[in-house]
Design an enzyme around this catalytic site. Structure first.
Site, mmCIF file in Angstrom:
data_model
loop_
_atom_site.group_PDB
_atom_site.id
_atom_site.type_symbol
_atom_site.label_atom_id
_atom_site.label_comp_id
_atom_site.label_asym_id
_atom_site.label_seq_id
_atom_site.Cartn_x
_atom_site.Cartn_y
_atom_site.Cartn_z
ATOM 1 N N SER A 77 0.927 -1.494 0.112
ATOM 2 C CA SER A 77 0.161 0.019 -0.051
ATOM 3 C C SER A 77 0.736 1.286 0.084
ATOM 4 O O SER A 77 2.138 1.145 0.785
ATOM 5 C CB SER A 77 -0.779 0.214 1.125
ATOM 6 O OG SER A 77 -1.787 -1.045 1.167
ATOM 7 N N HIS A 78 0.399 2.284 -0.492
ATOM 8 C CA HIS A 78 1.019 3.709 -0.568
ATOM 9 C C HIS A 78 2.257 3.671 -1.317
ATOM 10 O O HIS A 78 3.109 4.681 -1.147
ATOM 11 C CB HIS A 78 1.097 4.354 0.766
ATOM 12 C CG HIS A 78 -0.188 4.050 1.543
ATOM 13 N ND1 HIS A 78 -1.142 4.996 1.356
ATOM 14 C CD2 HIS A 78 -0.677 3.301 2.660
ATOM 15 C CE1 HIS A 78 -2.126 4.682 2.090
ATOM 16 N NE2 HIS A 78 -1.786 3.689 2.771
#
Length: 182
Positions: A77-78
């Site tokens: 994620s991110h």
């Protein structure tokens, strides 16, 4: 943005607010899970292989190819990659004479691996991530780097083969959250 050629139920998981732009090639969507608000730019290639997971709020730049080789890829994620990045998860078994993917199935011998991209990772344009590599959280991969070995969390790597050239310090993270301190 173009319409998805696969219905949402054909994917392993398709999160809310996912944007997939035109001319993407998607192989084995039933093996692909994409988290919420991920963005896949035009002309990308996503191969389901033995499993492709793209986390929440990830960005995959135009022309990038993920899960090349049919192994398993986890993209945290991110994290994001710029244009024309290749993240590989498999390669031919070079102990065999025939190594072309065009050979008859019984003559194709692929070594499939798990490749892992941590959270908050930045991969700049033209980088190649080789099969079986793990990139730690917060790492930065320089443009055109060829990553053949694991990358520590918060490292900045560049070159061919990629080597640590520095450490990322993230002002929004405290030491207790894993930011590397110099």
């Amino acid at each position: 943005m173009s319409e998805l050629y696969y219905a949402p139920w054909q994917w392993k998981h398709l999160g809310h607010g996912v944007r997939i732009y035109e001319h993407c090639t998607i192989l084995k969507p039933e093996m692909i899970a994409i988290g919420d608000f991920a963005r896949i730019d035009a002309r990308c290639r996503l191969e389901g292989g033995e499993g492709l997971t793209i986390g929440d709020n990830c960005h995959v730049g135009s022309g990038s190819a993920l899960n090349v080789g049919g192994g398993e890829l986890s993209f945290g994620s991110h994290s994001g990659c710029s244009v024309n990045v290749v993240i590989a998860t498999g390669n031919p078994d070079y102990s065999y004479l025939k190594i072309s993917a065009a050979e008859e199935p019984e003559d194709c011998h692929v070594i499939k691996r798990r490749t892992t991209i941590g959270e908050y990772v930045v991969i700049f344009g033209g980088a190649i991530i080789c099969p079986g590599v793990t990139i730690g959280n917060g790492a930065i991969i320089g443009a055109g780097a060829v990553v053949t070995k694991d990358v520590p969390a918060w490292a900045i790597v560049a070159g061919c083969p990629a080597k640590v050239i520095g450490w990322r310090v993230c002002s929004s993270l405290g030491a207790d959250e894993g930011a590397h301190q110099i």
